[in-house]
Design an enzyme around this catalytic site. Structure first.
Site, PDB file in Angstrom:
ATOM      1  N   ASP A  51       0.823  -1.219   0.000  1.00  0.00           N
ATOM      2  CA  ASP A  51       0.000   0.000   0.000  1.00  0.00           C
ATOM      3  C   ASP A  51       0.858   1.271   0.000  1.00  0.00           C
ATOM      4  OD1 ASP A  51      -2.346   1.447   0.013  1.00  0.00           O
ATOM      5  OD2 ASP A  51      -2.645   1.312   2.176  1.00  0.00           O
ATOM      6  N   ASN A  87     -10.979  -2.620  -5.175  1.00  0.00           N
ATOM      7  CA  ASN A  87     -10.168  -1.723  -6.008  1.00  0.00           C
ATOM      8  C   ASN A  87     -10.774  -1.460  -7.391  1.00  0.00           C
ATOM      9  OD1 ASN A  87      -7.021  -2.916  -4.602  1.00  0.00           O
ATOM     10  ND2 ASN A  87      -8.146  -1.043  -4.095  1.00  0.00           N
TER      11      ASN A  87
HETATM   12  C1  IPE Z   1      -5.547  -2.558   0.158  1.00  0.00           C
HETATM   13  O1  IPE Z   1      -5.191  -1.243  -0.074  1.00  0.00           O
HETATM   14  C2  IPE Z   1      -5.533  -3.348  -1.112  1.00  0.00           C
HETATM   15  C3  IPE Z   1      -4.230  -3.562  -1.700  1.00  0.00           C
HETATM   16  C4  IPE Z   1      -3.086  -3.141  -1.227  1.00  0.00           C
HETATM   17  C5  IPE Z   1      -4.220  -4.322  -2.902  1.00  0.00           C
HETATM   18  P1  IPE Z   1      -6.271  -0.096  -0.339  1.00  0.00           P
HETATM   19  O2  IPE Z   1      -5.495   1.127  -0.591  1.00  0.00           O
HETATM   20  O3  IPE Z   1      -7.234  -0.533  -1.371  1.00  0.00           O
HETATM   21  O4  IPE Z   1      -7.016  -0.049   1.068  1.00  0.00           O
HETATM   22  P2  IPE Z   1      -7.836   1.120   1.748  1.00  0.00           P
HETATM   23  O5  IPE Z   1      -8.820   1.626   0.726  1.00  0.00           O
HETATM   24  O6  IPE Z   1      -6.864   2.171   2.139  1.00  0.00           O
HETATM   25  O7  IPE Z   1      -8.481   0.504   2.944  1.00  0.00           O
HETATM   26  C1  IPE Z   2      -1.566   0.191  -3.376  1.00  0.00           C
HETATM   27  O1  IPE Z   2      -1.348   1.565  -3.380  1.00  0.00           O
HETATM   28  C2  IPE Z   2      -1.901  -0.373  -4.733  1.00  0.00           C
HETATM   29  C3  IPE Z   2      -3.257  -0.909  -4.864  1.00  0.00           C
HETATM   30  C4  IPE Z   2      -4.180  -0.872  -3.949  1.00  0.00           C
HETATM   31  C5  IPE Z   2      -3.596  -1.520  -6.107  1.00  0.00           C
HETATM   32  P1  IPE Z   2      -2.559   2.596  -3.394  1.00  0.00           P
HETATM   33  O2  IPE Z   2      -2.916   2.860  -4.815  1.00  0.00           O
HETATM   34  O3  IPE Z   2      -3.670   2.157  -2.528  1.00  0.00           O
HETATM   35  O4  IPE Z   2      -1.844   3.865  -2.772  1.00  0.00           O
HETATM   36  P2  IPE Z   2      -2.467   4.906  -1.756  1.00  0.00           P
HETATM   37  O5  IPE Z   2      -3.006   4.142  -0.597  1.00  0.00           O
HETATM   38  O6  IPE Z   2      -3.545   5.636  -2.507  1.00  0.00           O
HETATM   39  O7  IPE Z   2      -1.334   5.795  -1.388  1.00  0.00           O
HETATM   40 MG    MG Z   3      -4.088   2.444  -0.560  1.00  0.00          MG
END
Ligand code: IPE
Ligand code: IPE
Ligand code: MG
Length: 247
Positions: free
Chosen positions: A27, A75
């Protein structure tokens, strides 16, 4: 020096008690890009590079099961442009794995409903699983279109079908029955789950399997995550006292 040091550089990782199954919620890609004034896609590109380095490192140090959360069932709600970018990077990785993993020891497995991905991607997933199925090294589970709740709904449906057809009796259903209908069937539960980017939540990751997992939250954003960060988490894990409800 040695195992009492707090400097991860002083400690020989091969000598500590490693988690048999390690989970990582990858993340922070978007925030990494934002901090640099870059589009979110640049964060996903950098995150994909970290993913390659960390999965290789885990295999090198002898982790047996590594589960990386790459794309959740939630997602899909992101803007189409971002989802398309992620698909592009998934495809690139899957093509690369198909080319390079033939001589590797890593075994790839996908956790989640892969039928929701575009055909060219789900076909690459199936081919990668087949190609690496006899590999005897680390099992690399990629959680893609994965959600812990969706996984449990799927398990309940399958168990109900077997109960209706008389293959299993409702009285015989126990915790093992449920574990056996999850994507991680036959694998040990995760011992340690690491979440970079400072968020203190599971976001639907391995809900059933993580009942007794140790959590480690790191403030660093995933694209900046290095093996030194991982070593620090592994060292702390090796010093924790897991009680499993006992004393
Ligand atoms: C969790 O991260 C899913 C992945 C890392 C694939 P998100 O960025 O989707 O989670 P939230 O929305 O912050 O809870
Ligand atoms: C994790 O990084 C990747 C996926 C969830 C696919 P994020 O895209 O959630 O990054 P933040 O949380 O917005 O910084
Ligand atoms: Mg995220």
């Amino acid at each position: 020096m040695g195992i009492f040091s707090n400097n991860p550089n002083d400690i020989d990782i091969s000598k500590i008690k490693l988690p048999e199954h390690l989970g990582i919620i990858m993340d922070g890609n978007g925030r990494w890009a934002k901090k640099r004034g870059l589009p979110r896609s640049a964060g996903h590109k950098a995150g994909a590079s970290t993913f390659r380095k960390i999965s290789r490192y885990c295999s090198d140090i002898g982790i047996k099961y590594l589960t990386l959360y790459a794309f959740s069932t939630e997602n899909w709600s992101r803007p189409k442009e971002e989802v398309d970018t992620l698909m592009k990077y998934f495809k690139e990785y899957l093509e690369e794995a198909l080319r390079d993993f033939a001589d590797d020891t890593i075994r790839l497995k996908f956790l989640g409903d892969i039928s929701a991905f575009p055909n060219e991607i789900s076909e690459l997933m199936v081919k990668n699983e087949e190609l690496s199925s006899a590999h005897e090294g680390m099992i690399l589970n990629l959680a893609m279109n994965y959600g812990g709740r969706a996984e449990l709904v799927r398990a309940v449906k399958k168990i109900c079908q077997k109960a209706v057809s008389g293959e299993i009796s409702p009285e015989s259903i126990d915790e093992k029955t449920i574990s056996d209908f999850l994507y991680t069937k036959g694998q040990p539960d995760p011992d340690l789950i690491i979440r970079p980017s400072g968020e203190h939540r599971t976001s639907n990751f391995l809900l059933w399997q993580s009942a007794y997992a140790e959590y480690y939250i790191d403030d660093v954003l995933w694209p900046d995550y290095t093996k030194e960060h991982l070593n620090r988490a592994l060292i702390e894990y090796s010093r924790r006292n897991r009680r499993f409800g006992g004393v």
